[in-house]
Each structure stands twice: as structure tokens, then as C-alpha cells.
Design a protein around this motif. Structure first.
Motif: not given
Lengths: 477, 477
Positions: A129-132, A162-173, A248-254
Motif C-alpha cells: 500500500s502507499w502506507r509502505d 560499497w553501499q547501495e541504496g534502494h528506494t521505492a516511491h509513490t511518484t516519479e517526482k 502498491f495500492l494508492d490512496r485512490d484504491e488503484k
């Protein structure tokens, strides 16, 4: 005091013989050595201590911005690597494999050349979900790239850290913002801690990380005119979230695919540190990363030994808020001077019977060799001031070199001249792959980056059509 | 406030179903999960944070005693492993190999199952004189043991993380002292940080580390009556310095082989933490290792939300010297209670409109469930006191379990009974391998250790001859 240079000490090569000098220095200063396994290195305690300092700084910074550390397996199933075609192609030639023979047949596991695939397999289960989101993880680990090219300690080895960071987001921005924020953090690390100035910008599609939408890079210029990639951050877009099915299930349930970034820097930074600041006598370490900031060398005869050592120990205690060491070994002062100069310790304090009588000590800077006699009562303040000043001076000096070694090139001839003169060239580029290839064919140099803020004027150095981008061109490590 | 247990939350298994409970808890609490590569695990941020806390404590301790960190290659040439015959035999069955095909033929590299051989190859070059000794190094790294037995998260996986110390000394006595000092340090880590009491002693020659002269061990007893080896230190004698030719020029100008130790503990400790302290509701973490020590749960209705959150945030700030989190998510308090109980957070603070009116908060201990209403003005002091008390209580409780689960056995029948009753047995042993083998044949349990200070009286439980040693016998992980 005479500074007798003993035969067994010191560097055989001057910095002018750059490649030999580097190899000799890394080993003589006790940073690293070649391992008995071809292509691998042993990071010795003195080199590792610098890596620990780099880790401590960066770890604190990423945690303050909500990132957490985790640990993912060294072994990556072959099918994972194949899920993102460009990514697989990019790493395929240099993958080391472990083969397991089971009843079902043979299975191959890659030793991680980078961990996007194995990490995103987990993300596909963790994110619902977007909460994650955002999910902001990092790992410190070893990486294996089984290259066939010649080994260079810290710069090109089959295993590195090394260090490797890996992130996930709700938007491209948001992903874009993360990729740029981490790049800024890397820049801060490099400039404020390593005292290495860098150019910041974007990679061309040819030079981009395999599987990324956009790759951002920091490039430093080494004294031999080659650029060293110091750290990269990647806006991965949805290039991995689609094949790995990270939704992920977004705030608009999509249900939507996440937007991702990855970013890393490695023990290669220690190689840069050696190259940028080192000189004919050895390492020159920025105080903020130096495992030892001050070394106290007592100057004594048999008769004055006890008294001088006592006083030197007192000085050491007074300076204990710094990383200070007292060298009370039974070598001559000259031998010790050479040894600590080789190791790049920023400040040396000499103290002998005369100094004790006058309640003073002699302060010697590693970076410029300047000697100063200081009242003991003012020593702590002066040391603090000098360490700050050394840190700044190293950056200033390196900035001057970077600026002085960057020239404008208007065409291929100008570019060739610049590269032959061991310079980096700033020039115009139309954006076509053909012209990019021509540059490499003619000069063996490549477009290192498209800077963030410079607006193009003039023409493409190759085809002469209107320049779309300013680019920096150099040979690379 | 009602504590509604929701269906989707909580553990399906009680601690009585020990093995299932453990597997479920490790995953539900977010410590680790199975990786897509059979036998491997992913250490999730919450589990990794505990490893970081363990690392920080131990790293500080070893550095304070003169040890330094370094990094040696993952890859070990096959010929190195073969140099110490017993060592090779011990690890051979579980080595994973990378095969390189070169012009000279095939060469196999082991992925380190432990690093004695690759590190001592370096030591043979680094050590020249007594002045280079003691050499006190440690590395934090990943380890690969390609076992075919079933995976258990943290307890038995093909890759895990650990520290391995490797030291070299001029005398046997000094090496022995180091091996014992590190064992004491491990004991301090386990008892003061993890709140896990351990028995300390020596391994029998059968159970000894492959290649060691003497192996010292700390054994903890798990709730299912099995012993878990928590950390071992090895006096290696000259078993490695001879085949690896690690010599030093002594003060008397004679060349001698060095005396060595090695020692390690791994991420397995996190498994022990889960097993020893966890209960039917989830983890119970000792405050000194908990990534989150206090969670604040605001209790509100839509009407009181704003006011309660404001007050909760104020509390959080007042407690910021602890690791405190405010859970302001839109779940019910009951859901949150369950979640944080699962994660083992030592203290919960509940605050609602009534509490605000009375300038108080409700403090709930995870370990014993005791609730206490505290004036806000006294909260910081009370929290500090409670965290200390929880830390102590967990150790006391675990000590009681250890004492209560250790029984004296006089013969094999008594031993069998003890083992069947999930106890550890204290008994006598004549010292012969035959009797040691008999124990294992009859009970599937093994001699876990010969304690340091207990003097033998009575007879060998197997053959009835005079006991040479007191031994503790249990099944092992």
C-alpha cells in the motif's frame, strides 16, 4: 634536526610517474595489498579505518533522512538477473557464478555484481500500500565483478566494498527528488570530508546504469587527467518495478507500480583520496578522514629520553580530543618523519629538551611542510585551527587543479589536443549517439557528464550542428 | 480501553510449539525472511538494527583493547585451505566454489567458510619482528557455508554475517590470554546487552574448531532444552603459523613461529535473542539492543485527535534521549498494541484525553505486562528506571531458566532422562573419545563444554571410571 632520508624508506617513484607512484604508495602507506587471488585486494587496517570514517559520516546522514540498513543475499538466481534485459546485458560479462547440482538439475547463482534484482524481489512482497512507501533502504556489503582487465588497488578489483541504496516511491517526482538529494549528499561527503571537488551532472544514455531511466554522477579529475566516477545515483523509473511486479495500492484504491532509485559509492573513493592529495613523500590525508590526525615525535638522546617522553605523553593527553599518536619507538626522528609523511598524517608535533625548556613544541603541516613553533599553552587551539585549515587548503588546491585542468574545446582537434595534454574538455554536443561514438573512437575519451546548470551555446564539437548539451569529456578510470 | 485481538494479527503458534513459533515470529516481527535462494535469508531492517547495536558495542570494546578492523578477500584459493589438514577436512563438505577457467587450466576458489587461511597468508608477509606483534585484527563480513541441512533463519543459513578476530603473538601464554579475554568480552556482551546467561568452558577435542589447539565456548540454553553455541574463541597454537610460515625475529635474534588465536560470533545471536526472551505475543527485546525502546500510542476519538497528538508529540520530545517512536497511524490502539508487542518494544506509553487532564501517562512493560500510571513530570525518570529494570529482569529470568533446566546425571540412564525432559545435564566424564561417542549414540546429545572452574567428583557417566572432567551435555543447534 637533520632529516636523513634512509634508503629503505620513501617512494621510488615520483607522482609524475603517476601509475607506478600510485601502486607503490597504496602499498607502502599500508592501505591495501594484492591478494593471492588474482584481481582481489586485502584492505589493510589503515585503509579500512578511512573506509570506516566514510561509512560513519554517510550512515549518520542517511539515517537522519529516514533510511535504514538491511542485508540481502550475496547469491542471485540467474532468472532474476535476466528479468531486466538491459541490466542483465550490462553485468553479464563480469558475473562470477556458483553452480549447485541438485536433483532438479544445475542451478547457477550469481555473486552480486549489484543487488537491484534480489532486493526488488523482496520489495515485491513487502510493498502493498502507499502506507509502505517511501521504502528507503541501504546496505553495506561486498560486491563481485569478475573483470578480466588489470587490477588496480581500490580502483579495479574483482571484489570491493560499497553501499547501495534502494528506494521505492509513490511518484516519479519523489523518486527524482531522492536521486538528486542523495547525489547532493555524496557531493557533501566528497567535498567536506574527502576534500575532493566534483562535477555533478547526468550521464548520457550510452554511459547510463544498465536499467536506469537517468543516471546522475559525480566526477572528479585525477592528476593524470582522467576522470574518476565517485558516486552515482539512478532514477530507475518503473524499469524494475514492472518486471519484478512491485505494485502498491494508492490512496485512490488503484494499483500502481512504484518508482525507484538506487545509488552507490565504493572503496574506490580511497583510491581517489590517494591520487588527488598524495605527493612525492606519500599520502596527504584530509584531517576529517585521517585515522591519525596528529603524531607526536619526541626528540631525545639517551640522557634526555625519560624527560622528553614524559613531556610528550603529557602533550598527548592534552590533545586527546583529536586522533593523536605518540611515536615512542626506538627509531631515529628522521625515520619516523618519513614514515608518518608516507602515511599522510596531517600534523606532526616535535618536542625535544629545548622545547621543554621554552614550554613550546614544533608543529609541522604535512600538506605544505610549514613549521611553526607554538607555546604549549596555545597548542590545542593552534592544532584545532591548523587541522581546519589543512582540510580547507586541500579542497582549495584540488579545486584549483580541477579548474586549471578543464579547457574549452570547439572541435575534435581541440578535444584531442586537450585529452593529449591530460586535460578535461568542456564542449558542445548535439546529443546523437554517432557523435558520442566518434569522440571515443578519436580520443579514447568519453562524455563523463552533462552538467546540471550549464546552458549550451555554440556547436556540437563533432558534427557542427547546434549543441544540445554542454558536456565534459575525459578519459576515465 | 479494550485490547481486541484481531484475527490477522498475532502469532498462530504458541511458544510451546517451539520450532513453528520461532519461524513464525522471526518473520512476523520483521526480523528476517527466507530468500529466493534456498538456504539464504534476507535480514530486514528491524533485525539488522539489532545486529548494528551488537556491532557497535563489540567494535568499541575491541578497539579499546587495541584491535583494528581490516578486510580480506571473499575468495580463498583451494591450496590455502589444504595447508592445514584438519581445518580443510572440517570445512570441506560445506564449501561453495567459484571456478575460473584460464589458459593454465581450471582454478577453484572457495567462498570463505572462515578466513584463517587467507588472513594468515597475509600475516606471513606482514610479520617480520617481535615489534610487529601482537597483531590484533578483526573483520566484519559475510560467510558462506553451503550446508544441505534445513534452513533456520539466523540459526542455519548458507550465508550469514559475523565478526572474526585473528591475532598473532610472541608467546603461547599471550595467545592464551587473548583467547580468554575475548571470551570474557563475549560473555559481557551476551549478559549485559542481550540478557542471555551463558556457561563458559572448553570444548572437547571432538568438538573443537578444526585446526585449533583449544576451543573455548559460551553455551546458552534455549527453551526447547537445546544448547546454542553463542561464540567461540580458539587458541590456535602454532597449527597455522607452521604451515603458513608466519615467523618473527624475536628479541634474542632467533626466528620463531607466532602463536595465534581466532574468534567469532555471528548473526545467530539474534536467533538466540528471539528464542530466549520471546513469548506468545512476540519478541521481548532487552532495552540495550532494542531498535525502539519506547512506543507512544495516542488514544483518541476524532474529536480529541488533534489535542492528543499534540500532547503525544510533546512527550516524544521529552523522551528523545531514548529510542522513542510515536505511532500516529490510523489504526486502532488495540491493533497497535499487538503490533508493538510482536516487535518486542520494551515500553509502551499510552496517552489519552483523561491522561492529559490529569497530566499523566500510562506506562506498560512488554516483559511482564505491568501497567503503571505516571505523572508526566516524573516520566523521564520512571522510563529510565523501568528500562534498567527490564534489562535486569530479563537476565534474571533467563538465569533462573538456565539453573532450573540443568540437572545432575550420574549415568547414561539419568542422562537420557534429562535429555528427554529437555534439560541440560551436568555430569562426569573420564575424558575418553569412546565414552563421548557413546553419549551421542545413546542420546543424540553431545558434550557442550567442560566448564572452567568446576572440579570433577564421582565417576564417568558412561564407563564408571574416575571422572576427569565435569561436563555439560545437551542437544545442540
Amino acid at each position: 634536526m637533520s632529516r636523513k632520508k634512509e634508503e629503505t624508506q620513501g617512494l621510488k617513484h615520483n607522482k609524475k610517474d603517476f601509475s607506478e607512484w600510485y601502486n607503490e604508495l597504496v602499498q607502502k602507506a599500508g592501505l591495501a595489498e594484492y591478494a593471492p587471488v588474482a584481481g582481489c585486494m586485502v584492505i589493510k587496517p589503515y585503509g579500512y579505518a578511512m573506509w570506516e570514517n566514510i561509512q560513519a559520516w554517510f550512515d549518520m546522514k542517511i539515517k537522519a533522512t529516514g533510511h535504514k540498513n538491511a542485508y540481502f543475499p550475496l547469491f542471485i538466481p540467474e532468472r532474476f538477473l535476466k528479468k531486466e534485459a538491459k541490466h542483465f546485458e550490462g553485468f553479464m560479462p563480469e558475473v562470477a557464478w556458483v553452480v549447485e547440482e541438485t536433483e532438479k538439475g544445475k542451478e547457477r547463482f550469481a555473486l552480486r555484481p549489484t543487488s537491484e534484482t534480489i532486493i526488488y524481489d523482496s520489495y515485491s512482497r513487502w510493498i502493498r500500500s502507499w502506507r509502505d512507501l517511501p521504502l528507503l533502504l541501504n546496505q553495506w556489503c561486498n560486491i563481485v565483478r569478475w573483470e578480466q582487465t588489470a587490477t588496480r588497488l581500490f580502483l579495479r578489483t574483482r571484489e570491493f566494498l560499497w553501499q547501495e541504496g534502494h528506494t521505492a516511491h509513490t511518484t516519479e517526482k519523489e523518486a527524482e527528488k531522492e536521486a538528486r538529494m542523495i547525489l547532493d549528499m555524496y557531493k557533501e561527503l566528497l567535498e567536506t570530508q574527502l576534500a575532493i571537488p566534483v562535477l555533478a551532472g547526468e550521464k548520457t544514455s550510452k554511459e547510463r546504469f544498465a536499467g536506469a531511466l537517468r543516471t546522475y554522477t559525480l566526477e572528479a579529475l585525477m592528476p593524470d587527467g582522467r576522470a574518476l566516477q565517485m558516486g552515482t545515483t539512478h532514477n530507475l523509473g518503473q524499469n524494475f518495478s514492472k518486471p519484478f511486479n512491485i505494485k502498491f495500492l494508492d490512496r485512490d484504491e488503484k494499483n500502481r507500480y512504484v518508482w525507484q532509485t538506487s545509488w552507490g559509492f565504493s572503496t574506490r573513493l580511497i583510491g581517489a583520496l590517494v591520487m588527488v592529495h598524495g605527493d612525492d613523500k606519500g599520502l596527504v590525508l584530509p584531517p576529517k578522514l585521517a585515522p591519525i590526525q596528529i603524531v607526536i615525535i619526541p626528540i631525545f638522546t639517551n640522557k634526555t629520553r625519560k624527560q622528553v617522553l614524559k613531556e610528550a605523553l603529557k602533550l598527548k593527553k592534552e590533545l586527546e580530543k583529536f586522533l593523536v599518536e605518540l611515536d615512542d619507538r626506538k627509531y631515529t626522528p628522521g625515520w619516523k618523519f618519513n614514515e608518518w609523511e608516507m602515511k599522510g598524517v596531517p600534523l606532526r608535533i616535535e618536542i625535544g629538551p629545548k622545547d621543554i625548556k621554552k614550554k613550546q613544541a614544533v608543529l609541522v603541516r604535512r600538506d605544505n611542510g610549514i613549521k611553526k613553533t607554538i607555546k604549549q599553552s596555545k597548542l590545542e587551539r593552534e592544532v584545532s585551527k591548523q587541522l581546519d585549515d589543512i582540510q580547507k587548503s586541500l579542497l582549495t588546491k584540488a579545486k584549483k587543479f580541477l579548474t586549471g585542468s578543464t579547457v574549452d574545446a570547439k572541435n575534435l582537434a581541440g578535444l584531442e589536443k586537450a585529452i593529449n595534454n591530460k586535460k578535461m574538455a568542456r564542449t558542445g554536443w548535439c546529443g546523437s549517439q554517432e557523435c558520442e561514438d566518434s569522440i571515443q573512437d578519436k580520443t579514447a575519451a568519453t562524455i563523463r557528464l552533462i552538467p546540471f546548470k550549464e546552458k549550451p551555446k555554440g556547436k556540437c564539437m563533432v558534427c557542427g550542428s547546434r549543441a544540445k548539451h554542454v558536456v565534459y569529456v575525459a578519459k576515465q578510470y
